[in-house]
Design a protein around this motif. Structure first.
Motif, short mmCIF file in Angstrom:
data_model
loop_
_atom_site.label_atom_id
_atom_site.label_comp_id
_atom_site.label_asym_id
_atom_site.label_seq_id
_atom_site.Cartn_x
_atom_site.Cartn_y
_atom_site.Cartn_z
N LEU A 82 0.83 -1.20 0.00
CA LEU A 82 0.00 0.00 0.00
C LEU A 82 0.87 1.26 0.00
N GLN A 83 1.94 1.25 0.79
CA GLN A 83 2.85 2.39 0.82
C GLN A 83 3.52 2.59 -0.54
N LEU A 84 3.92 1.49 -1.17
CA LEU A 84 4.55 1.58 -2.47
C LEU A 84 3.60 2.18 -3.49
N GLU A 85 2.37 1.69 -3.51
CA GLU A 85 1.37 2.19 -4.45
C GLU A 85 1.13 3.68 -4.24
N SER A 86 1.10 4.10 -2.98
CA SER A 86 0.89 5.51 -2.67
C SER A 86 2.05 6.36 -3.15
N LEU A 87 3.28 5.90 -2.94
CA LEU A 87 4.47 6.64 -3.37
C LEU A 87 4.52 6.77 -4.89
N LEU A 88 4.13 5.70 -5.58
CA LEU A 88 4.20 5.70 -7.04
C LEU A 88 3.12 6.60 -7.65
N THR A 89 1.93 6.58 -7.10
CA THR A 89 0.82 7.32 -7.70
C THR A 89 0.85 8.80 -7.33
N GLU A 90 1.27 9.12 -6.12
CA GLU A 90 1.30 10.52 -5.69
C GLU A 90 2.47 11.27 -6.31
N GLY A 91 3.59 10.55 -6.53
CA GLY A 91 4.74 11.16 -7.19
C GLY A 91 5.35 12.32 -6.42
N LYS A 92 5.23 12.33 -5.09
CA LYS A 92 5.76 13.43 -4.30
C LYS A 92 7.21 13.21 -3.89
N THR A 93 7.70 12.02 -4.13
CA THR A 93 9.10 11.75 -3.79
C THR A 93 9.92 11.77 -5.08
N SER A 94 10.76 10.79 -5.30
CA SER A 94 11.58 10.77 -6.51
C SER A 94 10.77 10.26 -7.70
N ARG A 95 11.26 10.59 -8.89
CA ARG A 95 10.57 10.15 -10.11
C ARG A 95 10.68 8.65 -10.30
N PHE A 96 11.88 8.10 -10.08
CA PHE A 96 12.12 6.67 -10.29
C PHE A 96 12.18 5.94 -8.95
N TRP A 97 11.62 4.75 -8.95
CA TRP A 97 11.73 3.84 -7.80
C TRP A 97 12.23 2.48 -8.30
N LEU A 98 13.32 2.02 -7.72
CA LEU A 98 13.78 0.65 -7.98
C LEU A 98 13.41 -0.17 -6.76
N VAL A 99 12.54 -1.16 -6.97
CA VAL A 99 11.96 -1.91 -5.85
C VAL A 99 12.36 -3.38 -5.94
N GLU A 100 12.81 -3.90 -4.82
CA GLU A 100 13.11 -5.34 -4.72
C GLU A 100 11.96 -6.02 -4.01
N PHE A 101 11.41 -7.05 -4.66
CA PHE A 101 10.38 -7.89 -4.05
C PHE A 101 11.05 -9.18 -3.60
N ARG A 102 11.08 -9.39 -2.31
CA ARG A 102 11.82 -10.53 -1.74
C ARG A 102 10.99 -11.25 -0.71
N ALA A 103 11.54 -12.36 -0.20
CA ALA A 103 10.91 -13.10 0.90
C ALA A 103 12.03 -13.74 1.71
N SER A 104 11.89 -13.72 3.02
CA SER A 104 12.95 -14.21 3.89
C SER A 104 13.16 -15.71 3.79
N TYR A 105 12.14 -16.44 3.27
CA TYR A 105 12.28 -17.90 3.16
C TYR A 105 13.01 -18.32 1.88
N SER A 106 13.26 -17.38 0.99
CA SER A 106 13.89 -17.71 -0.29
C SER A 106 15.40 -17.67 -0.18
N SER A 107 16.06 -18.78 -0.50
CA SER A 107 17.52 -18.81 -0.44
C SER A 107 18.14 -17.86 -1.47
N ALA A 108 17.47 -17.70 -2.62
CA ALA A 108 17.97 -16.78 -3.64
C ALA A 108 17.95 -15.34 -3.12
N CYS A 109 16.93 -14.99 -2.35
CA CYS A 109 16.85 -13.64 -1.78
C CYS A 109 17.94 -13.44 -0.73
N ILE A 110 18.20 -14.47 0.04
CA ILE A 110 19.24 -14.37 1.06
C ILE A 110 20.60 -14.19 0.41
N ARG A 111 20.85 -14.93 -0.68
CA ARG A 111 22.14 -14.85 -1.36
C ARG A 111 22.39 -13.46 -1.95
#
Length: 258
Positions: free
Chosen positions: A133-162
């Motif tokens: 919800l916070q991400l959607e708000s930041l992207l739609t309101e555009g009050k912060t930076s123009r570009f956002w690079l977002v990582e979608f991760r999960a703590s159970y994923s070994s690839a994310c840990i690596r």
């Protein structure tokens, strides 16, 4: 591998406080205890053969670990690979000493694999931990930076840990008023995965996924939407992500006022 400084106190604290490191250390250390106890019971020719096997195995491990260390950028990717090599080497020398001992080590490592998990890199750099919800708000309101690079991760994923260290260090290098970094934990918000076109299922898991947004519009992502999960995937490194998302160009654009 990265040139980050090694803090002996930090690693000692991890060794004591993290079950993943502690139990692996105790298991490897147990070989020296068993080896010392069994030394007097071995015939001279068997003791000589075992010693030669140990030296050869140690040299092979050192060579393979060095090669891995050159190829792998983050410690979080190097450590499990080095431990895997160490397990193979331990099995080899244990098998030379006693077959039952080798089987015992296999069972121990299987239990460790089921009960412990490598801890991720905890520092987030200048990236922001966000809810969907916070991400959607930041992207739609555009009050912060123009570009956002977002990582979608999960703590159970070994690839994310690596790859957990890479994103943090990228954020420190490249974040500016035009480009911000964010992290969304899909382990906590799995329902958000479908919204962003990310598969969480089995071998098709696309974690971690990195998406570059221009305001509310997706510009590019890694891995691509047509990605199919495979057992062997390129290690995610800072260099790979910087090239894919052209972070140097974005930084130059910011410096030049574009």
């Amino acid at each position: 591998m990265g040139k980050e400084s090694l803090n002996p106190g930090k690693w000692l604290n991890l060794l004591v406080s993290e079950p993943y490191y502690l139990f692996h250390f105790l298991t490897f250390f147990s070989y020296f205890v068993i080896r010392s106890s069994a030394a007097h019971a071995l015939a001279p020719h068997l003791a000589h053969h075992l010693l030669r096997c140990e030296i050869q195995t140690l040299l092979v491990f050192a060579l393979l670990a060095f090669i891995k260390g050159v190829k792998e950028e983050p410690w979080e990717a190097f450590i499990p690979d080095a431990l895997f090599l160490a397990k193979i080497c331990l099995f080899a020398v244990a098998y030379t000493m006693d077959r039952c001992l080798a089987v015992w080590y296999i069972l121990v490592f299987l239990v460790l694999h089921m009960l412990t998990q490598q801890p991720p890199f905890e520092e987030s750099g200048t990236s922001n931990k966000l809810t969907p919800l916070q991400l959607e708000s930041l992207l739609t309101e555009g009050k912060t930076s123009r570009f956002w690079l977002v990582e979608f991760r999960a703590s159970y994923s070994s690839a994310c840990i690596r790859s957990s260290r890479c994103f943090s260090e990228l954020s420190i290098t490249y974040s500016n008023k035009n480009l911000s970094f964010g992290i969304v934990d899909l382990g906590l918000f799995p329902n958000a995965a479908e919204k962003f076109g990310i598969s969480l299922s089995g071998s098709m898991s696309q974690l971690p996924t990195f998406i570059l947004f221009d305001n509310a519009t997706e510009v590019t992502r890694y891995p691509e939407l047509d990605f199919e999960g495979k057992y062997f995937q390129p290690t995610i490194t800072k260099g790979l992500l910087a090239r894919h998302f052209e972070l140097d160009r974005h930084l130059l654009d910011y410096v030049n006022g574009k």
